[in-house]
Design an enzyme around this catalytic site. Structure first.
Site, short mmCIF file in Angstrom:
data_model
loop_
_atom_site.label_atom_id
_atom_site.label_comp_id
_atom_site.label_asym_id
_atom_site.label_seq_id
_atom_site.Cartn_x
_atom_site.Cartn_y
_atom_site.Cartn_z
N GLY A 8 -27.18 -0.97 46.61
CA GLY A 8 -27.14 0.11 45.64
C GLY A 8 -28.50 0.74 45.45
N ALA A 9 -28.53 2.07 45.24
CA ALA A 9 -29.80 2.77 45.07
C ALA A 9 -29.69 3.82 43.98
CB ALA A 9 -30.25 3.40 46.39
N GLY A 10 -29.12 3.39 42.85
CA GLY A 10 -29.17 4.21 41.65
C GLY A 10 -30.43 3.86 40.89
N GLY A 12 -31.11 1.31 38.83
CA GLY A 12 -31.48 -0.09 38.98
C GLY A 12 -31.92 -0.43 40.39
N CYS A 159 -20.37 3.58 27.84
CA CYS A 159 -21.51 4.49 27.90
C CYS A 159 -21.17 5.68 27.02
CB CYS A 159 -21.76 4.92 29.35
SG CYS A 159 -23.22 5.95 29.56
N GLY A 320 -31.47 2.45 30.04
CA GLY A 320 -32.52 2.43 31.04
C GLY A 320 -33.55 1.34 30.86
N CYS A 353 -33.96 4.90 23.68
CA CYS A 353 -33.04 5.95 24.10
C CYS A 353 -33.41 7.28 23.46
CB CYS A 353 -31.61 5.58 23.71
SG CYS A 353 -30.38 6.79 24.25
N LYS A 388 -37.35 14.38 25.71
CA LYS A 388 -36.40 14.15 26.80
C LYS A 388 -36.75 15.00 28.02
CE LYS A 388 -32.56 12.31 28.49
NZ LYS A 388 -31.28 12.16 27.78
#
Length: 427
Positions: A8-10, A12, A159, A320, A353, A388
């Site tokens: 996975g390469a999102g 995380g 989410c 995050g 957040c 943001k």
């Protein structure tokens, strides 16, 4: 020499690659396997969905970035995981063995669990850049013939922040187009109260978010589940505290954006001892699977029990900074094991957040993310919107550079001034 594979390469997976590269030995090999060779900054998706960002402005080509760091990259989807033999089968027919596997796949979006739900049916989404671009096109058509709007998060969602963000960003865009007066808006959520967020609230998120919805004339339904969606109509059940159906409503809409429940990706599901019934990876306090000791997991794919019983199921978000703390702990622990020592690092699972509302916003800090907390703070103002935007630019620049610097911690220090956030602790 050890072969370390990140699946996975999102968010995380990418920062896992950078931190693992620093934590492993020079002779070890690091390989990232993923479906998509391009990383997209997911927190920007609500902006993409109203045309405030383009796809190109929030994407990163991973191949050259990984190459500069000496990280092998294989953009091929995984078809099957065999933890018994420490091997991955890929969809191109090849296979890959590993000494250590770090699962960082993120979730599969469970749109199919509700009839008529999702971007291939009657509702929009901001979960993926493809969905956000499609939502932007839907919005343009909607604005030619305004009508009711429904936003929110369906039963089992874990989410909630992007649902609130898109609601207020859309409201801002409708005001800018001078058609807000033609658009009744309703926020529908599985949360037991506004601002629960799957975390039983943070600071006064209940009061802040309820106040923001009232100020913008947005109605809401809580403890609700979507039974079915048809063209221009959503059937919603309000659930009482005892689990019974309190009321069933047919909600008309000209446009609807609802976040779905998540589950583990197909290659993970059903592997006994590795995942829970929803396909999320079971880990101990060191991010390590108890049964398969050479498998670690970070990010949204990690199994976390819900905060407690609610009339409609609510999952726990993996924000995050929480993900970043998982990554740091996992990288350090694998580094320890490679050197013949025991894993000792634990992620703090703190949360920082920033939720943008178009021209204002809400921020919260939870240390740790899951209560009881040492810090339990929330605040609002135009500064959140500015922060943001600044964080988006900062994060994308750092990702393109390929740095292992803690992104969320640095942003918190630079923009919120809340002091040092310890990302890991030791046994």
């Amino acid at each position: 020499m050890a072969d370390i594979v990140i699946m996975g390469a999102g968010l995380g997976g990418v920062i896992m690659a950078y931190e693992m590269k620093d934590a492993m030995r020079p002779e070890d090999r690091l390989i990232v396997v993923t479906r998509d060779p391009i990383y997209h900054f997911v927190p920007s998706n609500p902006w993409v969905a109203v045309g405030w960002r383009t796809r190109e402005s929030v994407e990163i080509d991973l191949a050259p970035t990984f190459s500069r760091r000496g990280i092998d990259f294989k953009p091929v989807p995984v078809a099957k995981i065999d933890p018994e033999t420490s091997r991955l089968e890929l969809e191109d027919g090849s296979s890959l063995s590993y000494d250590y596997l770090i699962v960082a796949t993120g979730p599969e979006l469970a749109f199919d669990e509700i009839e008529g739900f999702g971007p291939e049916a009657f509702t929009s989404s901001v979960c993926h850049i493809d969905h956000a671009e499609k939502t932007a096109l839907t919005l343009e058509e909607f604005c030619k013939k305004p009508g009711p709007v429904i936003t929110g998060a369906a039963q089992g969602a874990s989410c909630y922040g992007p649902a609130y963000e898109f609601t207020f960003i859309l409201e801002t865009e409708l005001r800018r187009r001078k058609i807000r007066d033609q658009v009744p808006m309703t926020f529908i959520t599985s949360e037991p109260y506004i601002g629960h967020l799957g975390l039983d609230g943070v600071g006064d998120t209940k009061g802040l978010l309820e106040g923001a919805l009232r100020e913008k004339h947005i109605k809401w339904l809580t403890s609700s589940r979507v039974k079915k969606v048809e063209s221009g109509k959503m059937i919603v059940e309000e659930i009482a505290d005892d689990g019974s159906v309190k009321a069933t409503k047919e909600m008309p809409f000209g446009m609807a954006m609802m976040l779905p429940a998540f589950r583990g990706i197909k290659p993970l599901r059903g592997i006994e001892g590795l995942v829970n019934p929803r396909g999320f990876v079971v880990v101990d306090k060191h991010q390590r699977n108890p049964k398969y000791q050479n498998v670690f997991a970070v990010g949204v794919c990690v199994a976390i029990p819900p905060m407690g019983p609610t009339p409609v199921p609510c999952g726990v978000p993996k924000t995050g900074f929480m993900i970043e703390s998982m990554v740091t702990a996992a990288a350090k622990n694998i580094g320890e094991i490679l050197r013949g020592r025991k894993p000792i690092y634990q992620g703090s699972w703190n949360a920082v957040c920033l939720a943008d509302f178009g021209d204002t916003g809400i921020a919260f800090v939870a240390q740790p993310q899951i209560p009881p907390r040492n810090v339990n703070w929330s605040g609002s103002g135009r500064w959140v919107h500015a922060a943001k935007i600044g964080f988006e630019k900062y994060f994308i620049r750092k990702m393109r550079k390929g740095t292992s610097e803690p992104f969320y911690e640095s942003a918190a220090l630079n923009m919120l001034g809340i002091g040092k956030l310890k990302d890991v602790s030791t046994d």
